[in-house]
Design an enzyme around this catalytic site. Structure first.
Site, mmCIF file in Angstrom:
data_model
loop_
_atom_site.group_PDB
_atom_site.id
_atom_site.type_symbol
_atom_site.label_atom_id
_atom_site.label_comp_id
_atom_site.label_asym_id
_atom_site.label_seq_id
_atom_site.Cartn_x
_atom_site.Cartn_y
_atom_site.Cartn_z
ATOM 1 N N GLU A 19 -5.248 -4.742 10.668
ATOM 2 C CA GLU A 19 -4.252 -3.693 10.841
ATOM 3 C C GLU A 19 -4.508 -2.961 12.163
ATOM 4 O O GLU A 19 -5.323 -2.029 12.203
ATOM 5 C CB GLU A 19 -4.326 -2.691 9.686
ATOM 6 C CG GLU A 19 -4.032 -3.283 8.327
ATOM 7 C CD GLU A 19 -3.452 -2.250 7.363
ATOM 8 O OE1 GLU A 19 -2.442 -2.553 6.729
ATOM 9 O OE2 GLU A 19 -4.003 -1.131 7.269
ATOM 10 N N LYS B 132 0.145 4.232 -0.299
ATOM 11 C CA LYS B 132 -0.492 5.418 0.295
ATOM 12 C C LYS B 132 -0.261 6.637 -0.609
ATOM 13 O O LYS B 132 -0.270 6.494 -1.817
ATOM 14 C CB LYS B 132 0.000 5.625 1.730
ATOM 15 C CG LYS B 132 -0.159 4.346 2.575
ATOM 16 C CD LYS B 132 0.043 4.543 4.042
ATOM 17 C CE LYS B 132 -0.154 3.215 4.763
ATOM 18 N NZ LYS B 132 -0.039 3.304 6.207
ATOM 19 N N ASN C 91 0.870 -1.181 0.000
ATOM 20 C CA ASN C 91 0.000 0.000 0.000
ATOM 21 C C ASN C 91 0.905 1.229 0.000
ATOM 22 O O ASN C 91 1.486 1.566 1.027
ATOM 23 C CB ASN C 91 -0.896 -0.035 1.247
ATOM 24 C CG ASN C 91 -1.731 1.228 1.383
ATOM 25 O OD1 ASN C 91 -1.773 2.066 0.477
ATOM 26 N ND2 ASN C 91 -2.397 1.378 2.521
ATOM 27 N N GLY D 32 2.625 2.545 10.767
ATOM 28 C CA GLY D 32 3.565 3.646 10.597
ATOM 29 C C GLY D 32 4.289 4.045 11.866
ATOM 30 O O GLY D 32 4.950 5.077 11.923
ATOM 31 N N SER E 103 3.562 -1.892 10.396
ATOM 32 C CA SER E 103 5.014 -1.977 10.609
ATOM 33 C C SER E 103 5.585 -3.342 10.245
ATOM 34 O O SER E 103 6.521 -3.827 10.890
ATOM 35 C CB SER E 103 5.378 -1.603 12.046
ATOM 36 O OG SER E 103 5.017 -0.254 12.307
ATOM 37 N N HIS F 182 -9.443 1.400 4.864
ATOM 38 C CA HIS F 182 -8.182 1.546 5.598
ATOM 39 C C HIS F 182 -8.398 2.485 6.786
ATOM 40 O O HIS F 182 -9.177 3.430 6.701
ATOM 41 C CB HIS F 182 -7.106 2.108 4.660
ATOM 42 C CG HIS F 182 -5.737 2.026 5.261
ATOM 43 N ND1 HIS F 182 -5.285 2.947 6.168
ATOM 44 C CD2 HIS F 182 -4.751 1.117 5.110
ATOM 45 C CE1 HIS F 182 -4.059 2.610 6.544
ATOM 46 N NE2 HIS F 182 -3.707 1.505 5.915
ATOM 47 N N GLU G 285 -6.748 4.827 7.903
ATOM 48 C CA GLU G 285 -6.511 6.251 7.614
ATOM 49 C C GLU G 285 -7.740 6.874 6.949
ATOM 50 O O GLU G 285 -8.048 8.042 7.171
ATOM 51 C CB GLU G 285 -5.257 6.395 6.731
ATOM 52 C CG GLU G 285 -3.989 6.138 7.533
ATOM 53 C CD GLU G 285 -2.839 5.524 6.765
ATOM 54 O OE1 GLU G 285 -2.856 5.555 5.517
ATOM 55 O OE2 GLU G 285 -1.913 5.000 7.412
#
Ligand code: 13P
Length: 249
Positions: free
Chosen positions: A167, A11, A9, A173, A213, A95, A97
């Protein structure tokens, strides 16, 4: 036996030139034949360029989002048909985010999954708890609500087409990876939910990726767990060597 699937991904990273370079380096370095599925999910502006680089390879292509409507006055949005026509077979949906910054909910995720499936796209559906939720011992409840909400109204046949990505938000991150035990427990719990909602066939068939991560130095151990069927890789997918190292682990 479920086929492993590693997806990158990207992003909001990589201009077209950078995307071409990264995709070419991944294509050059891949040595897995058809043993695992590898998918690249670049930003929309890079999709067509990356499609050209990976055509006639086994590398798959995915979008990072889509709209639930087929077309129309939705400025800035991208449809399932657009993704398909640009060469995508997959699409990431929900996701964290997007849930955090763009107010996506299990309900919008559910609508997007249905749209993606009817257009022949394979959804990669993201679920996962925040740090606060984990600390409050709410992980299982959060996963149950998300999985049930996201899959609401899907037939067993449709559910079996989906890829889930666990996730944990606190691992994305941050460099803080879930322990192998935490990740395996969450994956097993999600698989049990699929059994509860559907049946053994669906539970055994759906691939569940870990994301958060994932790096070459932890991917081998994570991917060795019985219920971890792959990875959804963010940061480490932006560098060809580290992404290849994860694939080859
Ligand atoms: P990182 O690998 O950068 O933690 O991101 C994970 C992720 O969000 C993949 O979708």
């Amino acid at each position: 036996m479920r086929k492993r699937i590693i997806a990158g991904n990207w992003k909001m990273n990589k201009t077209v030139d950078e995307a071409l370079e990264l995709a070419a380096a991944i294509k050059e370095g891949i040595k897995t034949g058809d043993k695992i599925d590898v998918v690249l999910c670049p930003p929309f502006t890079d999709v067509t360029a990356v499609a050209l680089v990976i055509q006639n390879t086994r590398i798959g292509l995915g979008g990072q989002n889509l709209h639930w409507e087929e077309k129309g006055a939705f400025t800035g949005e991208i449809s399932a048909a657009m993704l398909r026509s640009a060469g995508c077979e997959y699409v990431i949906i929900g996701h964290s985010e997007r849930r955090q910054y763009f107010h996506e909910t299990d309900e919008t995720v559910n609508r997007k999954i249905k749209t993606a499936l009817s257009a022949g796209l394979r959804p990669i559906v993201c679920v996962g708890e925040t740090l606060k939720e984990r600390e409050d011992n709410l992980t299982e409840r959060v996963l149950e609500t998300q999985v049930e909400g996201c899959l609401a109204g899907l037939t067993a046949g449709q559910a079996a087409e989906i890829i889930l990505a666990y996730e944990p938000v606190w691992a994305i991150g941050t460099g803080v990876v879930a322990t192998v035990e935490q990740a395996q427990a969450a994956h097993q719990y999600i698989r049990d939910l699929l059994f509860k909602l559907y049946d053994r066939t669906v539970a055994d068939r759906v691939r569940i990726q870990y994301g958060g991560s994932m790096k070459p130095d932890n991917s081998g151990q994570l991917l060795a767990q019985p219920d971890i069927d792959g990875g959804l890789v963010g940061g480490a997918s932006l560098d060809a060597q580290s992404f290849l190292d994860i694939i080859h682990s």
